[in-house]
Design a protein around this motif. Structure first.
Motif, PDB file in Angstrom:
ATOM      1  N   VAL A  59      46.853  39.440  53.780  1.00 39.88           N
ATOM      2  CA  VAL A  59      47.220  39.286  52.385  1.00 39.88           C
ATOM      3  C   VAL A  59      46.891  37.828  51.849  1.00 39.88           C
ATOM      4  O   VAL A  59      46.472  37.811  50.830  1.00 39.88           O
ATOM      5  N   VAL A  60      47.237  36.888  52.576  1.00 41.57           N
ATOM      6  CA  VAL A  60      47.058  35.501  52.261  1.00 41.57           C
ATOM      7  C   VAL A  60      45.322  35.214  51.857  1.00 41.57           C
ATOM      8  O   VAL A  60      44.874  34.815  51.087  1.00 41.57           O
ATOM      9  N   HIS A  61      44.505  35.859  52.943  1.00 42.25           N
ATOM     10  CA  HIS A  61      43.108  35.467  52.607  1.00 42.25           C
ATOM     11  C   HIS A  61      42.396  36.466  51.454  1.00 42.25           C
ATOM     12  O   HIS A  61      41.820  36.007  50.732  1.00 42.25           O
ATOM     13  N   LEU A  62      43.017  37.672  51.254  1.00 44.70           N
ATOM     14  CA  LEU A  62      42.544  38.478  50.308  1.00 44.70           C
ATOM     15  C   LEU A  62      43.146  37.900  48.881  1.00 44.70           C
ATOM     16  O   LEU A  62      42.268  37.927  47.820  1.00 44.70           O
ATOM     17  N   VAL A  63      44.132  37.322  48.803  1.00 42.00           N
ATOM     18  CA  VAL A  63      44.708  36.726  47.598  1.00 42.00           C
ATOM     19  C   VAL A  63      44.119  35.275  47.170  1.00 42.00           C
ATOM     20  O   VAL A  63      43.535  35.035  46.150  1.00 42.00           O
ATOM     21  N   PHE A  64      44.103  34.421  48.202  1.00 45.04           N
ATOM     22  CA  PHE A  64      43.746  33.018  47.988  1.00 45.04           C
ATOM     23  C   PHE A  64      42.133  32.667  47.968  1.00 45.04           C
ATOM     24  O   PHE A  64      41.615  32.193  47.396  1.00 45.04           O
ATOM     25  N   PHE A  65      41.658  33.552  48.754  1.00 51.20           N
ATOM     26  CA  PHE A  65      40.387  33.324  49.134  1.00 51.20           C
ATOM     27  C   PHE A  65      39.104  34.347  48.469  1.00 51.20           C
ATOM     28  O   PHE A  65      38.151  33.978  48.021  1.00 51.20           O
ATOM     29  N   LEU A  66      39.594  35.477  48.674  1.00 52.10           N
ATOM     30  CA  LEU A  66      38.756  36.669  48.012  1.00 52.10           C
ATOM     31  C   LEU A  66      39.324  36.926  46.612  1.00 52.10           C
ATOM     32  O   LEU A  66      38.604  37.834  45.883  1.00 52.10           O
ATOM     33  N   HIS A  67      40.359  36.317  46.186  1.00 50.08           N
ATOM     34  CA  HIS A  67      40.900  36.634  44.566  1.00 50.08           C
ATOM     35  C   HIS A  67      40.965  38.033  44.415  1.00 50.08           C
ATOM     36  O   HIS A  67      41.018  38.744  43.165  1.00 50.08           O
ATOM     37  N   LEU A  68      41.597  38.790  45.350  1.00 48.79           N
ATOM     38  CA  LEU A  68      41.851  40.197  44.993  1.00 48.79           C
ATOM     39  C   LEU A  68      43.408  40.257  44.380  1.00 48.79           C
ATOM     40  O   LEU A  68      44.161  39.819  45.256  1.00 48.79           O
ATOM     41  N   ASN A  69      43.381  40.817  43.387  1.00 47.56           N
ATOM     42  CA  ASN A  69      44.720  40.961  42.899  1.00 47.56           C
ATOM     43  C   ASN A  69      44.876  42.389  41.838  1.00 47.56           C
ATOM     44  O   ASN A  69      43.642  43.083  41.829  1.00 47.56           O
ATOM     45  N   THR A  70      46.061  42.567  41.158  1.00 43.19           N
ATOM     46  CA  THR A  70      46.253  43.701  40.423  1.00 43.19           C
ATOM     47  C   THR A  70      45.666  43.748  39.066  1.00 43.19           C
ATOM     48  O   THR A  70      46.071  44.719  38.285  1.00 43.19           O
ATOM     49  N   SER A  71      44.774  42.762  38.379  1.00 45.51           N
ATOM     50  CA  SER A  71      44.367  42.652  37.270  1.00 45.51           C
ATOM     51  C   SER A  71      43.572  43.986  37.097  1.00 45.51           C
ATOM     52  O   SER A  71      42.706  44.340  37.839  1.00 45.51           O
ATOM     53  N   SER A  72      43.163  44.148  35.738  1.00 43.05           N
ATOM     54  CA  SER A  72      42.387  45.253  35.154  1.00 43.05           C
ATOM     55  C   SER A  72      40.916  45.004  35.668  1.00 43.05           C
ATOM     56  O   SER A  72      40.227  45.945  35.830  1.00 43.05           O
ATOM     57  N   GLU A  73      40.636  43.703  35.652  1.00 43.48           N
ATOM     58  CA  GLU A  73      39.132  43.484  36.125  1.00 43.48           C
ATOM     59  C   GLU A  73      38.694  43.754  37.568  1.00 43.48           C
ATOM     60  O   GLU A  73      37.841  43.941  38.112  1.00 43.48           O
ATOM     61  N   GLN A  74      40.082  43.503  38.363  1.00 44.85           N
ATOM     62  CA  GLN A  74      39.806  43.930  39.674  1.00 44.85           C
ATOM     63  C   GLN A  74      40.112  45.168  40.346  1.00 44.85           C
ATOM     64  O   GLN A  74      40.109  45.464  41.468  1.00 44.85           O
ATOM     65  N   SER A  75      40.328  45.978  39.426  1.00 43.58           N
ATOM     66  CA  SER A  75      40.684  47.614  39.775  1.00 43.58           C
ATOM     67  C   SER A  75      39.713  48.240  40.786  1.00 43.58           C
ATOM     68  O   SER A  75      40.348  48.826  41.826  1.00 43.58           O
ATOM     69  N   TRP A  76      38.484  48.018  40.424  1.00 45.18           N
ATOM     70  CA  TRP A  76      37.471  48.897  41.275  1.00 45.18           C
ATOM     71  C   TRP A  76      37.452  48.092  42.794  1.00 45.18           C
ATOM     72  O   TRP A  76      37.386  48.668  43.692  1.00 45.18           O
ATOM     73  N   ASN A  77      37.530  46.964  42.685  1.00 47.53           N
ATOM     74  CA  ASN A  77      37.664  46.067  43.923  1.00 47.53           C
ATOM     75  C   ASN A  77      38.788  46.491  44.761  1.00 47.53           C
ATOM     76  O   ASN A  77      38.788  46.693  45.767  1.00 47.53           O
ATOM     77  N   LEU A  78      40.000  46.784  44.012  1.00 49.16           N
ATOM     78  CA  LEU A  78      41.131  46.815  44.918  1.00 49.16           C
ATOM     79  C   LEU A  78      41.093  48.191  45.204  1.00 49.16           C
ATOM     80  O   LEU A  78      41.550  48.630  46.595  1.00 49.16           O
ATOM     81  N   MET A  79      40.490  49.198  44.501  1.00 51.54           N
ATOM     82  CA  MET A  79      40.549  50.614  44.962  1.00 51.54           C
ATOM     83  C   MET A  79      39.355  50.729  46.089  1.00 51.54           C
ATOM     84  O   MET A  79      39.528  51.427  46.952  1.00 51.54           O
ATOM     85  N   CYS A  80      38.295  49.963  46.020  1.00 43.54           N
ATOM     86  CA  CYS A  80      37.304  49.977  47.116  1.00 43.54           C
ATOM     87  C   CYS A  80      37.911  49.423  48.527  1.00 43.54           C
ATOM     88  O   CYS A  80      37.707  49.913  49.647  1.00 43.54           O
ATOM     89  N   PHE A  81      38.935  48.360  48.334  1.00 41.65           N
ATOM     90  CA  PHE A  81      39.556  47.773  49.465  1.00 41.65           C
ATOM     91  C   PHE A  81      40.512  48.952  50.206  1.00 41.65           C
ATOM     92  O   PHE A  81      40.650  49.085  51.146  1.00 41.65           O
ATOM     93  N   ILE A  82      41.324  49.593  49.203  1.00 41.69           N
ATOM     94  CA  ILE A  82      42.433  50.416  49.774  1.00 41.69           C
ATOM     95  C   ILE A  82      41.514  51.552  50.583  1.00 41.69           C
ATOM     96  O   ILE A  82      41.914  51.809  51.434  1.00 41.69           O
ATOM     97  N   PHE A  83      40.633  51.951  49.824  1.00 42.46           N
ATOM     98  CA  PHE A  83      39.906  53.290  50.462  1.00 42.46           C
ATOM     99  C   PHE A  83      39.170  52.658  51.846  1.00 42.46           C
ATOM    100  O   PHE A  83      39.131  53.445  52.805  1.00 42.46           O
ATOM    101  N   ALA A  84      38.505  51.525  51.852  1.00 43.95           N
ATOM    102  CA  ALA A  84      38.061  50.979  53.136  1.00 43.95           C
ATOM    103  C   ALA A  84      39.037  50.921  54.097  1.00 43.95           C
ATOM    104  O   ALA A  84      38.881  51.296  55.359  1.00 43.95           O
ATOM    105  N   ALA A  85      40.204  50.393  53.885  1.00 41.99           N
ATOM    106  CA  ALA A  85      41.294  50.042  54.839  1.00 41.99           C
ATOM    107  C   ALA A  85      42.084  51.597  55.369  1.00 41.99           C
ATOM    108  O   ALA A  85      42.009  51.492  56.836  1.00 41.99           O
ATOM    109  N   ALA A  86      42.052  52.413  54.499  1.00 39.05           N
ATOM    110  CA  ALA A  86      42.587  53.868  54.730  1.00 39.05           C
ATOM    111  C   ALA A  86      41.557  54.324  55.701  1.00 39.05           C
ATOM    112  O   ALA A  86      42.029  55.033  56.641  1.00 39.05           O
TER     113      ALA A  86
END
Length: 109
Positions: A59-86
Motif C-alpha cells: 500500500v505504501v508503494h502504491l500510494v507514495f511511489f505509484l501515486h495510485l489513489n481514489t481520485s476520478s483521474e485514477q479510476s481506470w488505473n485503480l480498476m486495472c490494478f484491482i482486476f490484476a490483483a484479483a
C-alpha cells in the motif's frame, strides 16, 4: 530545438511525499527483518506479522511511489490494478487448491 518538459502537473508527488514513502518503506523492511531475526515471535506469528507488513508495504508503494489513489483521474488505473490483483489471487489460489487436492488424493492410495 525542443524544449524540456518542466511543467509540474500535480500527478507526481513532492519530494516530501517521496521521502515519507521511503522512510515508511525502510521502517517496514527493518520491522520485517526484526520479526524474523530476533526469534521473538513463534513461527506462525512471524508469518502473520510478515504478511501484514508486506501488505502495508504494498500500500505504501502504491500510494507514495505509484501515486495510485481514489481520485476520478485514477479510476481506470485503480480498476486495472484491482482486476490484476484479483486475477493473481485467483490463479495462485487455484494452483494451491489443485496442488493440495492432488496431494490428498495421491497420499490416500
Amino acid at each position: 530545438m525542443a524544449q524540456a518538459h518542466t511543467a509540474h502537473d500535480g500527478s507526481h508527488g513532492s519530494y516530501s511525499a517521496y521521502l515519507i514513502g521511503f522512510v515508511l518503506a525502510v521502517i517496514l523492511t527493518v520491522a520485517s527483518f526484526a520479526a524474523v531475526m530476533t526469534h521473538a515471535l513463534s513461527p506462525g506469528m512471524a508469518l502473520a506479522a510478515l504478511t501484514v507488513l508486506a501488505v502495508v508495504q504494498i500500500v505504501v508503494h502504491l500510494v507514495f511511489f505509484l501515486h495510485l489513489n481514489t481520485s476520478s483521474e485514477q479510476s481506470w488505473n485503480l480498476m486495472c490494478f484491482i482486476f490484476a490483483a484479483a486475477s493473481v489471487i485467483v490463479i495462485i489460489g487455484g494452483t494451491i487448491f489443485i496442488m493440495h487436492d492432488t496431494a490428498i488424493n495421491m497420499m490416500s492410495r
